[in-house]
Design an enzyme around this catalytic site. Structure first.
Site, mmCIF file in Angstrom:
data_model
loop_
_atom_site.group_PDB
_atom_site.id
_atom_site.type_symbol
_atom_site.label_atom_id
_atom_site.label_comp_id
_atom_site.label_asym_id
_atom_site.label_seq_id
_atom_site.Cartn_x
_atom_site.Cartn_y
_atom_site.Cartn_z
ATOM 1 N N THR A 156 34.789 45.137 44.191
ATOM 2 C CA THR A 156 36.053 45.267 43.473
ATOM 3 C C THR A 156 36.063 44.317 42.282
ATOM 4 O OG1 THR A 156 37.337 46.038 45.358
ATOM 5 C CG2 THR A 156 38.544 44.811 43.680
ATOM 6 N N ASN B 293 36.367 46.173 56.566
ATOM 7 C CA ASN B 293 37.150 45.082 55.953
ATOM 8 C C ASN B 293 38.668 45.151 56.149
ATOM 9 O OD1 ASN B 293 34.688 44.171 55.180
ATOM 10 N ND2 ASN B 293 34.849 44.814 53.051
ATOM 11 N N TYR C 143 40.868 47.650 56.192
ATOM 12 C CA TYR C 143 41.720 48.632 55.510
ATOM 13 C C TYR C 143 42.124 49.749 56.489
ATOM 14 C CZ TYR C 143 40.347 45.767 51.618
ATOM 15 O OH TYR C 143 40.144 44.683 50.808
ATOM 16 N N HIS D 99 35.167 54.198 53.076
ATOM 17 C CA HIS D 99 35.367 52.760 53.329
ATOM 18 C C HIS D 99 36.042 52.598 54.693
ATOM 19 C CE1 HIS D 99 35.973 48.586 52.927
ATOM 20 N NE2 HIS D 99 36.332 48.510 51.666
ATOM 21 N N ASN E 55 40.957 40.404 56.068
ATOM 22 C CA ASN E 55 42.283 41.033 56.019
ATOM 23 C C ASN E 55 42.971 41.028 57.379
ATOM 24 O OD1 ASN E 55 42.444 41.643 53.213
ATOM 25 N ND2 ASN E 55 40.852 43.173 53.539
HETATM 26 C C1 8OZ Z 1 37.480 41.704 47.533
HETATM 27 C C2 8OZ Z 1 38.591 41.778 46.708
HETATM 28 C C3 8OZ Z 1 39.297 42.942 46.662
HETATM 29 C C4 8OZ Z 1 38.927 44.037 47.436
HETATM 30 C C5 8OZ Z 1 36.801 44.942 50.398
HETATM 31 C C6 8OZ Z 1 37.549 46.353 48.619
HETATM 32 O O1 8OZ Z 1 36.955 43.887 51.006
HETATM 33 C C7 8OZ Z 1 37.401 45.121 49.061
HETATM 34 C C8 8OZ Z 1 37.816 43.950 48.262
HETATM 35 C C9 8OZ Z 1 37.105 42.769 48.299
HETATM 36 O O2 8OZ Z 1 36.182 45.879 50.898
#
Ligand code: 8OZ
Length: 362
Positions: free
Chosen positions: A29, A182, A184, A179, A239
């Site tokens: 990103t 991480n 999401y 994806h 996250n």
């Molecule tokens: C770092 C900053 C913003 C997004 C991920 C898409 O962790 C990201 C991400 C990483 O997969």
């Protein structure tokens, strides 16, 4: 070049993708899409062109819908303008003989009302607020408690993934990467720390796999399994993701992906961008998937060669090293020193810290 290092430069086939070496550019990103509209530009095309010697580029994470957005200035793949912008990128990479897949992204609860259509609450499997802050257009703001998705909203989000995948192919991408990592949306459904649902999408492992596998099925139906990969991070704490038993989730998940014939599985070993050490058995995970395997996280040249030689992976993805070393592939060939990235220019802004890192002798 020693015999061992030459392993990095052997060609490889992953489904419909033909890679000229074993080096993958990991998704990164960088938050430099044109505003308004989250549209890729010529500057983005130049950045990817500079790095096109990789065997495969995975694009930066790209929201499948406005609801899927969680960071300021990230690109999308739902509007005609965005498709035209991404065409600049895919043409540039193909002109250099490279291959590029688009990473399909829905952030779920890792967002903020200021990034959502109409200032809406972000959505998630359950109304559980993540610790931490969102990167918004006005700076960092605390995450909020998301709205739990109704079961009858799920098929629409599945359809959003499929449409985004078709858009990616229309924009000239060689394939797509789902994806699933991480913390999401898909990861939020997989884990018992974020998924407290009592319907068919929560509870048992089978139920927690249901929505992610619906997405995989729809994307495969849209563009063909041989053009679909997925990224997973079984033990990342990114996250605020928590899970009581990652092995119980990820072993059956990867077995299900094998049955669907995906082109590749891409795994983050350990904590994303952090320590690799973990008791999780990544070798056992890999034995559950007969297709191509991409390993990622803090790989050095030596570790990449070691894992390729031991056949622990087919391909190695490098993320941060590709930021400050547009010619990373050549530096790995030569064993040349790597430049350090500048943290201040990672996210947002223009060419500085993006397309102005010099190549060797440049
Ligand atoms: C770092 C900053 C913003 C997004 C991920 C898409 O962790 C990201 C991400 C990483 O997969």
């Amino acid at each position: 070049m020693s015999h061992q290092v030459s392993l990095l430069f052997e060609p490889f086939r992953a489904g419909a993708l033909t890679l000229r070496n074993r080096i993958v550019m990991a998704p990164l990103t960088r938050s430099r899409a044109r505003q308004p509209g989250d549209v890729p530009t010529e500057l983005n095309a130049l950045y990817y062109r500079q790095r096109a010697a990789a065997g495969l580029i995975v694009s930066e994470a790209t929201q499948i819908t406005p609801q899927g957005k969680g960071y300021a200035f990230t690109p999308g793949i739902y509007s005609d303008e965005q498709i035209a912008g991404w065409r600049l990128v895919t043409d540039a990479v193909h002109a250099e003989g490279g291959q590029i897949v688009l990473q399909l992204w829905h952030v779920g609860r890792i967002s903020h009302p200021s990034l959502q259509p109409g200032g809406a609450l972000p959505v998630a499997p359950s109304a559980i607020r993540p610790k931490g802050q969102a990167f918004t257009e006005t700076g960092f703001q605390d995450f909020v408690t998301p709205r739990a998705l109704a079961a009858d909203e799920i098929p629409g989000i599945v359809a959003d993934y499929a449409r985004a995948a078709r858009n990616a192919i229309a924009a000239g991408f060689d394939g797509v990467e789902i994806h699933g990592a991480n913390g999401y949306l898909l990861d939020q459904f997989l884990r018992d720390g974020t998924n407290h649902r009592t319907d068919q999408y929560g509870g048992s492992v089978e139920n927690r796999l249901r929505f992610p596998l619906m997405v995989v099925g729809a994307v495969v139906a849209a563009v063909g399994a041989d053009r679909v990969g997925i990224r997973l991070s079984p033990v990342t704490p990114s996250n605020d993701i928590v899970d009581s038993d990652p092995t119980a989730v990820f072993f059956p998940l990867v077995e299900a992906l094998a049955r669907r014939g995906l082109a590749y599985v891409h795994v983050v070993e350990g904590a994303t961008g952090g320590p690799r050490e973990t008791p999780f058995d990544f070798d056992a995970l890999r034995r559950r998937f007969p297709g191509a395997w991409i390993a990622n996280n803090s790989y050095t040249r030596a570790l990449a060669v070691e894992h390729l030689a031991a056949r622990r992976t087919d391909l190695v993805a490098f993320g941060r090293p590709f930021i400050a070393n547009p010619d990373l592939v050549e530096r790995l060939r030569q064993g040349a020193p790597l430049a350090e990235l500048d943290r201040a220019t990672l996210y947002g802004g223009g060419a500085k810290g993006y397309t102005d890192y010099p190549a060797l002798g440049g």
